[in-house]
Write an enzyme that holds these catalytic residues in place. Sequence first.
Site, PDB file in Angstrom:
ATOM      1  N   ARG A  45       0.976  -1.121   0.058  1.00 37.22           N
ATOM      2  CA  ARG A  45       0.085   0.033   0.039  1.00 37.22           C
ATOM      3  C   ARG A  45       0.945   1.311   0.198  1.00 37.22           C
ATOM      4  O   ARG A  45       1.928   1.190   0.363  1.00 37.22           O
ATOM      5  CB  ARG A  45      -0.949  -0.004   1.331  1.00 37.22           C
ATOM      6  CG  ARG A  45      -2.021   1.103   1.392  1.00 37.22           C
ATOM      7  CD  ARG A  45      -2.602   1.612   2.397  1.00 37.22           C
ATOM      8  NE  ARG A  45      -3.629   2.681   2.533  1.00 37.22           N
ATOM      9  CZ  ARG A  45      -4.035   2.993   3.463  1.00 37.22           C
ATOM     10  NH1 ARG A  45      -3.919   2.999   4.641  1.00 37.22           N
ATOM     11  NH2 ARG A  45      -5.038   4.118   3.358  1.00 37.22           N
ATOM     12  N   HIS A  46       0.337   2.292  -0.491  1.00 38.63           N
ATOM     13  CA  HIS A  46       1.084   3.588  -0.382  1.00 38.63           C
ATOM     14  C   HIS A  46       1.541   4.167   0.806  1.00 38.63           C
ATOM     15  O   HIS A  46       0.779   3.618   1.968  1.00 38.63           O
ATOM     16  CB  HIS A  46       0.565   4.744  -1.338  1.00 38.63           C
ATOM     17  CG  HIS A  46      -0.995   4.756  -0.735  1.00 38.63           C
ATOM     18  ND1 HIS A  46      -1.248   5.590   0.245  1.00 38.63           N
ATOM     19  CD2 HIS A  46      -2.189   4.443  -1.424  1.00 38.63           C
ATOM     20  CE1 HIS A  46      -2.723   5.464   0.613  1.00 38.63           C
ATOM     21  NE2 HIS A  46      -3.295   4.817  -0.454  1.00 38.63           N
ATOM     22  N   ARG A  49      -1.132   9.541   3.501  1.00 38.76           N
ATOM     23  CA  ARG A  49      -1.751  10.426   2.697  1.00 38.76           C
ATOM     24  C   ARG A  49      -2.587  11.324   3.452  1.00 38.76           C
ATOM     25  O   ARG A  49      -3.008  10.969   4.602  1.00 38.76           O
ATOM     26  CB  ARG A  49      -2.419   9.963   1.425  1.00 38.76           C
ATOM     27  CG  ARG A  49      -3.737   8.801   2.128  1.00 38.76           C
ATOM     28  CD  ARG A  49      -4.633   8.600   0.954  1.00 38.76           C
ATOM     29  NE  ARG A  49      -5.572   7.673   1.421  1.00 38.76           N
ATOM     30  CZ  ARG A  49      -6.588   7.969   2.133  1.00 38.76           C
ATOM     31  NH1 ARG A  49      -6.983   9.266   2.428  1.00 38.76           N
ATOM     32  NH2 ARG A  49      -7.779   7.118   2.318  1.00 38.76           N
ATOM     33  N   ASP A 290      -4.748  -0.083  -0.261  1.00 41.43           N
ATOM     34  CA  ASP A 290      -5.250  -0.829   0.994  1.00 41.43           C
ATOM     35  C   ASP A 290      -6.328  -1.960   0.526  1.00 41.43           C
ATOM     36  O   ASP A 290      -6.198  -2.949   0.875  1.00 41.43           O
ATOM     37  CB  ASP A 290      -5.744  -0.025   2.093  1.00 41.43           C
ATOM     38  CG  ASP A 290      -6.890   1.181   1.597  1.00 41.43           C
ATOM     39  OD1 ASP A 290      -7.051   0.925   0.491  1.00 41.43           O
ATOM     40  OD2 ASP A 290      -7.465   1.689   2.462  1.00 41.43           O
TER      41      ASP A 290
END
Length: 432
Positions: A45-46, A49, A290
Site C-alpha cells: 500500500r502507498h 496520505r 489498501d
Amino acid sequence: MLVSRSSSRLLLVLIVASLYVSHVQSQQGVPTEEGKLLFAHVIYRHGDRTPIEPYPNDPWKDPSHWTTGWGQLTNAGKLRHLALGHWLRQRYSSLLGATYANNEIYVRSTDVDRTLMSAESNLAGLYPPVGTDRWDPDIQWQPIPVHTVPECLDEVLAAKKSCPAFDYALKKYKQSDEFQAYNKSLVPLYQYVSAHAGRRIDSLTSAQNIYSCLHIEELNNFTLPEWTKQVYPEPLRSVSARSFSTKTNTPMLARLKTGPLIQEMLQRFSKKAANTLKPNRTVWIYSAHDTTVANVLNSLRLFDLHNPPFSACIMLELRKSTSGGEPYVSVYYKNTTDEPEPMTIPNCGKRCPLSQMFTVYSAILPENWKRECQVSILSLTYVEADISSSTSVIGIVFLAMVGVLVVALTMGAYLRRRRSYYNDKWYLRIDG
C-alpha cells in the site's frame, strides 16, 4: 557431568553465532533449510496520505491545515516508504545487485499520484546511488522507471476496467440475506454518523471513508470532535475492516476482481521455474492501495479482518529446496511489525508447491477474463436460475424475448448511425 562456566559461555556464543549465520544466509538467498530464494513479488500500500475528501462538518476541512492536497502523499508517507525500501534491500540483497539493472526488477503502480510517488520513494531506499549509479554527488537519489496503466484500462492492479459480470455478482452478493442483515444492523450507526458528519452515511463504503478520514486526522495529532467518541475508533474501525472483504467475498467476485493479478504472479513464477522468463528478472513490485492488499489476501483466503495500514506489504516468494524437487511458494504479510508474518496457504501450508498453488486457487483463476466479464445478463440468468421450476422457465423465455428485442433495436440504431456517418461530424471524447 559438570560443565565449566567458561564452557557454557562458549557454547552459548556458538549457538547465537549459528543462529545469526542461519538468519543472514536465509536473507541473502544462500541455500538453507528454507530453500534458495528465486523470485519475489511485492505488493504494498502507498504511504501516509491526506484525507481524500473531508466530511462537510469536519473542523479540519480547510486545506490550510494540511501540507498538500487531498488524497496526496505526505512527507511522512515518503519517509515510510523510504524505510520500507531499505528493508526490502536487506531482504532481497541476494536477488538484486547493488546498482540498478532494468533486467532485475520491474515496478508497476496504479495510475494515482500517491502510489506513483510511493513507488519512487521506495526505490530511493531500495537503490541508493552507489558506484556507477552516482550521477550527482549532491543528490542521493537516482531516477528509476515506474510503469503504470490508466485505471479504466487496468484489470490487473487497479482492477477498475469495466467488468459487467463482476458488477452483477457484487450486486447479487449485496442482496444476500447475510449481507442485508449485517447492513441493517448498522442503521443506528449510519444515522448517528450522518447527523453529526453532515453527510449521508448508508453503506460500509461510506462508513469506511469516514473512518479513514478520522484515522488520518488522529495520526496527524488533530483533535477529533466530541461526537466521534461514540463511534471512533469502534465500531467504525470494525465496520471499515468488514468493508475490505466485500468485493472478493465469493469465488466469483475474487475471480473477476483479483484473479488476473494472482494469475499473472503464478504464471510468472512458472516461467521463472522453467527458466523461460524474459527478461529473467528476480523481483516484481506492485505499488497500490489498501483495497489491493485486502483483496489479494482475501482472494487467497488469508485475510483476517483489519484495515491495512500505510505501506502494508505482501510478499509472494518462490524458493527451491536444497534437496531438489519442485519449487514452492511462501506468502508473507508485513503489517506494522518489523518482521513479516508467514501465512498458511489453505490445504497446502506455509510452503506450497508451485503446481499445487494452481490447484488450490483454481476457482479464482480466470481462463479468459475478458470473455468472462462480458457474460450477458441473459447468460447469468441461465446460470443462476433453477430451470426445474416452471416460474424460472417462464422468466428465462421472457428474458430471451427481451434479449431479441434489445438486439434488434441495437442493430437498428447502429444502421441509422452508419448511414449518417458521412453527413455528421463524429468526435471521440477523451478525458484528460
